[in-house]
Design a protein around this motif. Structure first.
Motif, PDB file in Angstrom:
ATOM      1  N   ALA A 165       0.832  -1.216   0.000  1.00 38.70           N
ATOM      2  CA  ALA A 165       0.000   0.000   0.000  1.00 38.70           C
ATOM      3  C   ALA A 165       0.865   1.264   0.000  1.00 38.70           C
ATOM      4  O   ALA A 165       0.557   2.237  -0.713  1.00 38.70           O
ATOM      5  CB  ALA A 165      -0.942  -0.008   1.202  1.00 38.70           C
ATOM      6  N   ILE A 166       1.929   1.272   0.777  1.00 41.12           N
ATOM      7  CA  ILE A 166       2.843   2.429   0.803  1.00 41.12           C
ATOM      8  C   ILE A 166       3.431   2.647  -0.586  1.00 41.12           C
ATOM      9  O   ILE A 166       3.437   3.768  -1.106  1.00 41.12           O
ATOM     10  CB  ILE A 166       3.959   2.216   1.852  1.00 41.12           C
ATOM     11  CG1 ILE A 166       3.393   2.247   3.272  1.00 41.12           C
ATOM     12  CG2 ILE A 166       5.062   3.263   1.676  1.00 41.12           C
ATOM     13  CD1 ILE A 166       4.358   1.717   4.334  1.00 41.12           C
ATOM     14  N   ASN A 167       3.930   1.577  -1.209  1.00 38.60           N
ATOM     15  CA  ASN A 167       4.534   1.703  -2.530  1.00 38.60           C
ATOM     16  C   ASN A 167       3.522   2.152  -3.581  1.00 38.60           C
ATOM     17  O   ASN A 167       3.860   2.936  -4.472  1.00 38.60           O
ATOM     18  CB  ASN A 167       5.185   0.391  -2.952  1.00 38.60           C
ATOM     19  CG  ASN A 167       6.477   0.142  -2.210  1.00 38.60           C
ATOM     20  OD1 ASN A 167       7.073   1.046  -1.650  1.00 38.60           O
ATOM     21  ND2 ASN A 167       6.908  -1.107  -2.196  1.00 38.60           N
ATOM     22  N   ARG A 168       2.302   1.662  -3.484  1.00 38.61           N
ATOM     23  CA  ARG A 168       1.246   2.081  -4.419  1.00 38.61           C
ATOM     24  C   ARG A 168       1.013   3.590  -4.289  1.00 38.61           C
ATOM     25  O   ARG A 168       0.906   4.303  -5.292  1.00 38.61           O
ATOM     26  CB  ARG A 168      -0.045   1.310  -4.131  1.00 38.61           C
ATOM     27  CG  ARG A 168      -1.137   1.555  -5.151  1.00 38.61           C
ATOM     28  CD  ARG A 168      -2.400   0.731  -4.871  1.00 38.61           C
ATOM     29  NE  ARG A 168      -2.109  -0.701  -4.872  1.00 38.61           N
ATOM     30  CZ  ARG A 168      -2.263  -1.519  -3.812  1.00 38.61           C
ATOM     31  NH1 ARG A 168      -2.710  -1.034  -2.662  1.00 38.61           N
ATOM     32  NH2 ARG A 168      -1.972  -2.783  -3.904  1.00 38.61           N
ATOM     33  N   GLN A 169       0.957   4.084  -3.068  1.00 36.28           N
ATOM     34  CA  GLN A 169       0.742   5.512  -2.844  1.00 36.28           C
ATOM     35  C   GLN A 169       1.927   6.332  -3.359  1.00 36.28           C
ATOM     36  O   GLN A 169       1.743   7.376  -3.997  1.00 36.28           O
ATOM     37  CB  GLN A 169       0.508   5.778  -1.355  1.00 36.28           C
ATOM     38  CG  GLN A 169       0.104   7.200  -1.049  1.00 36.28           C
ATOM     39  CD  GLN A 169      -0.272   7.372   0.402  1.00 36.28           C
ATOM     40  OE1 GLN A 169       0.442   6.928   1.298  1.00 36.28           O
ATOM     41  NE2 GLN A 169      -1.395   8.031   0.636  1.00 36.28           N
ATOM     42  N   ILE A 170       3.135   5.868  -3.117  1.00 37.65           N
ATOM     43  CA  ILE A 170       4.327   6.576  -3.603  1.00 37.65           C
ATOM     44  C   ILE A 170       4.335   6.617  -5.134  1.00 37.65           C
ATOM     45  O   ILE A 170       4.618   7.659  -5.731  1.00 37.65           O
ATOM     46  CB  ILE A 170       5.613   5.929  -3.055  1.00 37.65           C
ATOM     47  CG1 ILE A 170       5.726   6.179  -1.547  1.00 37.65           C
ATOM     48  CG2 ILE A 170       6.853   6.470  -3.783  1.00 37.65           C
ATOM     49  CD1 ILE A 170       6.820   5.375  -0.878  1.00 37.65           C
ATOM     50  N   ARG A 171       4.035   5.492  -5.775  1.00 37.08           N
ATOM     51  CA  ARG A 171       4.002   5.471  -7.242  1.00 37.08           C
ATOM     52  C   ARG A 171       2.965   6.443  -7.787  1.00 37.08           C
ATOM     53  O   ARG A 171       3.213   7.153  -8.763  1.00 37.08           O
ATOM     54  CB  ARG A 171       3.709   4.059  -7.749  1.00 37.08           C
ATOM     55  CG  ARG A 171       4.931   3.192  -7.875  1.00 37.08           C
ATOM     56  CD  ARG A 171       4.695   1.919  -8.683  1.00 37.08           C
ATOM     57  NE  ARG A 171       3.487   1.195  -8.327  1.00 37.08           N
ATOM     58  CZ  ARG A 171       3.402   0.278  -7.364  1.00 37.08           C
ATOM     59  NH1 ARG A 171       4.451  -0.019  -6.638  1.00 37.08           N
ATOM     60  NH2 ARG A 171       2.267  -0.340  -7.133  1.00 37.08           N
ATOM     61  N   LYS A 172       1.810   6.495  -7.148  1.00 35.26           N
ATOM     62  CA  LYS A 172       0.747   7.410  -7.587  1.00 35.26           C
ATOM     63  C   LYS A 172       1.195   8.872  -7.446  1.00 35.26           C
ATOM     64  O   LYS A 172       0.868   9.710  -8.278  1.00 35.26           O
ATOM     65  CB  LYS A 172      -0.522   7.156  -6.773  1.00 35.26           C
ATOM     66  CG  LYS A 172      -1.706   7.962  -7.217  1.00 35.26           C
ATOM     67  CD  LYS A 172      -2.949   7.587  -6.437  1.00 35.26           C
ATOM     68  CE  LYS A 172      -4.131   8.423  -6.900  1.00 35.26           C
ATOM     69  NZ  LYS A 172      -5.347   8.083  -6.164  1.00 35.26           N
ATOM     70  N   LEU A 173       1.935   9.158  -6.388  1.00 32.93           N
ATOM     71  CA  LEU A 173       2.397  10.530  -6.130  1.00 32.93           C
ATOM     72  C   LEU A 173       3.766  10.832  -6.742  1.00 32.93           C
ATOM     73  O   LEU A 173       4.274  11.947  -6.597  1.00 32.93           O
ATOM     74  CB  LEU A 173       2.456  10.768  -4.619  1.00 32.93           C
ATOM     75  CG  LEU A 173       1.110  10.788  -3.896  1.00 32.93           C
ATOM     76  CD1 LEU A 173       1.298  10.696  -2.388  1.00 32.93           C
ATOM     77  CD2 LEU A 173       0.326  12.031  -4.285  1.00 32.93           C
ATOM     78  N   ALA A 174       4.365   9.872  -7.436  1.00 36.58           N
ATOM     79  CA  ALA A 174       5.725  10.040  -7.962  1.00 36.58           C
ATOM     80  C   ALA A 174       5.934  11.297  -8.786  1.00 36.58           C
ATOM     81  O   ALA A 174       6.950  11.982  -8.607  1.00 36.58           O
ATOM     82  CB  ALA A 174       6.148   8.799  -8.752  1.00 36.58           C
ATOM     83  N   PRO A 175       5.020  11.675  -9.698  1.00 38.87           N
ATOM     84  CA  PRO A 175       5.268  12.911 -10.449  1.00 38.87           C
ATOM     85  C   PRO A 175       5.419  14.130  -9.540  1.00 38.87           C
ATOM     86  O   PRO A 175       6.257  14.991  -9.782  1.00 38.87           O
ATOM     87  CB  PRO A 175       4.041  13.032 -11.349  1.00 38.87           C
ATOM     88  CG  PRO A 175       3.550  11.632 -11.511  1.00 38.87           C
ATOM     89  CD  PRO A 175       3.823  10.975 -10.180  1.00 38.87           C
ATOM     90  N   VAL A 176       4.620  14.188  -8.494  1.00 41.11           N
ATOM     91  CA  VAL A 176       4.714  15.302  -7.547  1.00 41.11           C
ATOM     92  C   VAL A 176       5.960  15.156  -6.679  1.00 41.11           C
ATOM     93  O   VAL A 176       6.718  16.104  -6.486  1.00 41.11           O
ATOM     94  CB  VAL A 176       3.443  15.391  -6.665  1.00 41.11           C
ATOM     95  CG1 VAL A 176       3.594  16.447  -5.586  1.00 41.11           C
ATOM     96  CG2 VAL A 176       2.219  15.663  -7.521  1.00 41.11           C
ATOM     97  N   LEU A 177       6.195  13.956  -6.148  1.00 39.02           N
ATOM     98  CA  LEU A 177       7.353  13.735  -5.285  1.00 39.02           C
ATOM     99  C   LEU A 177       8.670  14.017  -6.005  1.00 39.02           C
ATOM    100  O   LEU A 177       9.634  14.470  -5.383  1.00 39.02           O
ATOM    101  CB  LEU A 177       7.356  12.303  -4.738  1.00 39.02           C
ATOM    102  CG  LEU A 177       6.281  11.991  -3.699  1.00 39.02           C
ATOM    103  CD1 LEU A 177       6.213  10.493  -3.438  1.00 39.02           C
ATOM    104  CD2 LEU A 177       6.530  12.760  -2.410  1.00 39.02           C
ATOM    105  N   ASN A 178       8.718  13.778  -7.293  1.00 39.75           N
ATOM    106  CA  ASN A 178       9.938  14.011  -8.062  1.00 39.75           C
ATOM    107  C   ASN A 178      10.085  15.451  -8.548  1.00 39.75           C
ATOM    108  O   ASN A 178      11.087  15.785  -9.178  1.00 39.75           O
ATOM    109  CB  ASN A 178      10.012  13.047  -9.242  1.00 39.75           C
ATOM    110  CG  ASN A 178      10.309  11.634  -8.788  1.00 39.75           C
ATOM    111  OD1 ASN A 178      11.105  11.423  -7.875  1.00 39.75           O
ATOM    112  ND2 ASN A 178       9.665  10.676  -9.396  1.00 39.75           N
ATOM    113  N   SER A 179       9.116  16.285  -8.258  1.00 40.23           N
ATOM    114  CA  SER A 179       9.213  17.703  -8.615  1.00 40.23           C
ATOM    115  C   SER A 179       9.955  18.450  -7.508  1.00 40.23           C
ATOM    116  O   SER A 179      10.085  17.950  -6.390  1.00 40.23           O
ATOM    117  CB  SER A 179       7.818  18.296  -8.822  1.00 40.23           C
ATOM    118  OG  SER A 179       7.122  18.393  -7.593  1.00 40.23           O
TER     119      SER A 179
END
Length: 182
Positions: free
Chosen positions: A78-92
């Motif tokens: 579940a944590i990884n799924r959430q991180i992947r979903k937010l990846a475009p934002v997290l990588n900004s």
């Protein structure tokens, strides 16, 4: 994370390991809540990648002990799924100083990371001590007409008033917020 970033002078990507098994103890192991907190602490403080430590050495060696722990495996999935979903934002790029937070207990700070995309502002937060606290947030970079703070993954919303809102945190609890334009 802060020390690692300082040692590299911000010139190298820093990854870190997250313990998610017993390792050397036959009894003590992190909880899914602790792992989630460690993940968000790492990301908020600049980690560019995560490595999950899944080995156990005692009472017997298990190279992939995580696979035998359905509760932890589900939590990490579940944590990884959430991180992947937010990846475009997290990588900004993070926007320093765009969000201020006041903790109800100064000895128990709340860490924050602020990011934006075209549709919304994101505030990633985590209580940094083993104490329940209330955080009061003031945002400087709010999209026009924004009135609601969506708490991601928690099925709840908070009112945004005059660029601010407040929320309660359990010990070491992360909250992830999305503030969209109206």
């Amino acid at each position: 994370m802060q020390r690692l970033a300082e040692w590299t002078h911000g010139e190298k990507a820093v990854w870190n390991c997250i313990e998610c098994t017993r390792i050397y103890s036959p009894r003590a192991k992190p909880t899914p809540q602790q792992v989630r907190a460690e993940v968000w602490m790492a990301l908020i403080h600049g980690s560019r990648g995560l490595i999950y430590f899944v080995h156990e050495f005692k009472p017997a060696f298990k190279e992939a002990a995580l696979l035998d722990d359905s509760e932890m495996l589900s939590a990490i999935t579940a944590i990884n799924r959430q991180i992947r979903k937010l990846a475009p934002v997290l990588n900004s790029p993070s926007i320093a100083g765009a969000a201020l937070v006041h903790s109800s207990k100064p000895e128990a700070p709340i860490a924050v990371m602020f990011k934006r995309d075209r549709q919304a502002a994101y505030l990633f937060t985590v209580a940094m001590r083993n104490q329940a606290v209330r955080g009061v947030f003031q945002l400087k970079e709010v999209l026009p007409g924004a009135e609601v703070v969506e708490v991601l993954g928690e099925s709840r919303r908070l009112a945004l008033r005059n660029g601010g809102f407040s929320d309660d945190f359990e010990p070491y609890e992360p909250h992830l917020y999305r503030i969209a334009a109206k």
